[in-house]
Every structure is written in structure tokens, then in C-alpha cells.
Design an enzyme around this catalytic site. Structure first.
Site, short mmCIF file in Angstrom:
data_model
loop_
_atom_site.label_atom_id
_atom_site.label_comp_id
_atom_site.label_asym_id
_atom_site.label_seq_id
_atom_site.Cartn_x
_atom_site.Cartn_y
_atom_site.Cartn_z
CE LYS A 172 -26.22 7.17 -46.88
NZ LYS A 172 -25.62 5.87 -46.56
C1 R5P Z 1 -28.54 4.05 -43.35
O1 R5P Z 1 -28.45 4.88 -42.49
C2 R5P Z 1 -27.38 3.36 -43.80
O2 R5P Z 1 -26.30 4.17 -43.44
C3 R5P Z 1 -27.23 3.03 -45.29
O3 R5P Z 1 -25.87 3.01 -45.55
C4 R5P Z 1 -27.88 3.99 -46.22
O4 R5P Z 1 -29.25 3.95 -46.03
C5 R5P Z 1 -27.49 3.78 -47.69
O5 R5P Z 1 -27.92 2.62 -48.15
P1 R5P Z 1 -29.13 2.48 -49.18
O6 R5P Z 1 -28.59 2.93 -50.51
O7 R5P Z 1 -29.44 1.02 -49.16
O8 R5P Z 1 -30.24 3.36 -48.72
#
Ligand code: R5P
Length: 259
Positions: A172
Site C-alpha cells: 500500500k
Molecule cells: C496509515 O498508516 C493507516 O494505515 C491508514 O489506514 C492509511 O493512512 C489509509 O487511510 P487514509 O485513506 O485515511 O490515508
């Protein structure tokens, strides 16, 4: 890759489209009671039918998600830091025994390439991959970006490639200009985080750009649960990810659902 690993991966990446809409609600593990997630159970419940998987911590899973849920769980197994101090020193926070007990479909942890915690978090990734390979659980590596790093294709490409080289089954990261080069250089599926809340149409445009540059989906949090219509937003994101909807069409879907 053995059957268990393939089976679990197919719960995340939907076999029909080869893509995924993951709902990230793990922010509290370092941010505390994040806006929109004050009562995680209430935020999550109406979105579950539209999420291909739910990414969260074991504390929220045990206390806020009904055990009858059919939604696959991607369990965060790293943490140990807070927004009040340096974030990069994360360690592993969950044993593989507990991940098995919780019947999760994948495990996930952050890596901090270029930050003080680089070595520890990369070695944690390698350890998680060993667990994952032993028990048949895919590992999603999250490329956390230290405050001194720039979210460009050079840096994110480096971090994604290292994650894949260490054995992550999915990575990710953030969308950026030149994202197609990160896809080219990373030999495992990539999903993009949503990042800070932006107007709904802009978030849909980011998702469309990422998918069209080769991302296999999104792992989106704040741009869904902080929307004025989270249910409409996640359905619009699904339209982009799974049905190749144009941004205009997906935005209209969000507006129609919002009423
Ligand atoms: C960050 O490390 C967290 O794992 C969140 O899940 C990630 O940032 C994704 O969330 P957002 O779309 O709010 O950035």
C-alpha cells in the site's frame, strides 16, 4: 503459493475484477480518536456491505465489529508509537497465534524507509512474511512516509520495491505523478491510500488516476468515513475501482445516494 495463501488473497483482490476496495479504519493506533472514528462500530457498520475488506487493529476488531461479519479482515500488526513522538519506531504488536485466532484474511504493517525506524520496520516486515508464509497469510506492507520524505515516485518506488523484495504479497502506498513507474518496478499488487480528506470529486479522481496507472485498488479511510455521505462515497469508489466508472459518473452516483 499454497492454497490457503491463494484463498486468502482472493478474499482481498476480488476475482471478478482483480481489484479491491479496502476500508481503512486503523488510524486510532497512533492518532487516538480520529475524527469520524470516535465510535468505530457506528462508522463501520453501514459501510461493511460495500467494503471488500476492513483494515483495522485487533482492539477495534474485538470490541466494535460483530463476529458474524462476512467481510474479510486485514489486521494491523504494527504499532507502539503515537502522533506525540517519532512515529517511525514501530514494532510488531500482534502474535501470529492471535491473528489465527481472529480468523483474519491478511496481516499488515508499516515500513518507514529513510526514517530512524527503517531497519527495525523492514526486519519486522521480513518476520511477518515468515509468519505469513508459514501459516498461509498474505502480508500487506504499508509505505509510511516520514516527515522528511517527499511523496514522489522516486521515494515511493524505492520503498515499494524494497517491500516486495522482502516478500510482501501486496503493498500500500500513495498515488503520485509517475505512479505507473512504481507499478512497473514493484512485482506485487499495489493499492493506494486515500490520504487527508479532500473534496469527494478530487478523491474519486485520485482513485481513477491510480487505477488507470495500474493500481489494483484502494485502501481508503478518511476520504470515505469523513465524507458527508460515507455510504455514497464508498459506493462511488467501488464504481471507479470495480466497474471502470468515469469520475463524473462516480461523482453523480455519490450525489444521488447523498440525495
Ligand atoms: C496509515 O498508516 C493507516 O494505515 C491508514 O489506514 C492509511 O493512512 C489509509 O487511510 P487514509 O485513506 O485515511 O490515508
Amino acid at each position: 503459493m499454497d492454497w490457503g495463501m491463494k484463498n486468502r488473497l482472493s478474499r482481498i483482490l476480488q476475482p471478478e475484477s482483480g481489484r479491491t476496495v479496502m476500508l481503512a479504519v486503523d488510524h486510532g493506533y497512533f492518532l487516538g480518536p480520529t475524527s469520524g472514528l470516535e465510535k468505530p462500530g457506528e462508522t463501520i457498520a453501514p459501510l461493511l456491505p460495500y467494503a471488500d475488506s476492513l483494515m483495522l487493529t485487533r482492539g477495534v476488531l474485538r470490541n466494535c465489529v460483530p463476529p458474524e461479519t462476512k467481510t474479510p479482515i486485514v489486521l494491523r500488526i504494527s504499532g507502539g508509537t503515537s502522533i506525540l513522538k517519532d512515529l517511525s519506531g514501530e514494532g510488531l504488536t500482534v502474535s501470529m497465534d492471535d491473528a489465527v485466532r481472529l480468523n483474519v484474511s491478511a496481516i499488515t504493517l508499516s515500513i518507514f524507509v529513510g526514517a530512524d525506524g527503517e531497519r527495525e520496520t523492514l526486519l519486522s516486515l521480513a518476520e511477518a512474511v515468515d509468519w505469513g508464509e508459514t501459516y498461509g497469510f498474505p502480508v500487506l506492507a504499508v509505505t509510511a512516509v516520514g516527515k522528511d520524505m517527499v511523496r514522489d515516485a522516486r521515494y515511493l518506488g524505492l520503498a515499494c520495491r524494497i517491500a516486495a523484495e522482502l516478500g510482501a504479497h501486496m503493498v500500500k502506498t500513495y498515488f503520485c505523478d509517475g505512479f505507473e513507474n512504481i507499478v512497473r518496478d514493484t512485482p506485487v499488487p499495489l493499492v493506494v491510500a486515500g490520504g487527508k480528506k479532500v473534496p469527494e470529486k478530487d478523491a474519486l479522481q485520485m482513485a481513477w488516476n491510480a487505477i488507470n496507472a495500474g493500481a489494483r485498488g484502494v485502501d481508503m479511510g478518511r476520504n470515505i468515513f469523513q465524507s458527508d455521505c460515507p455510504s455514497g462515497m464508498i459506493q462511488a469508489v467501488r464504481g471507479v475501482v470495480h466497474n471502470n466508472m468515469a469520475v463524473k459518473e462516480a461523482f453523480q452516483l455519490y450525489r444521488d445516494i447523498k440525495g
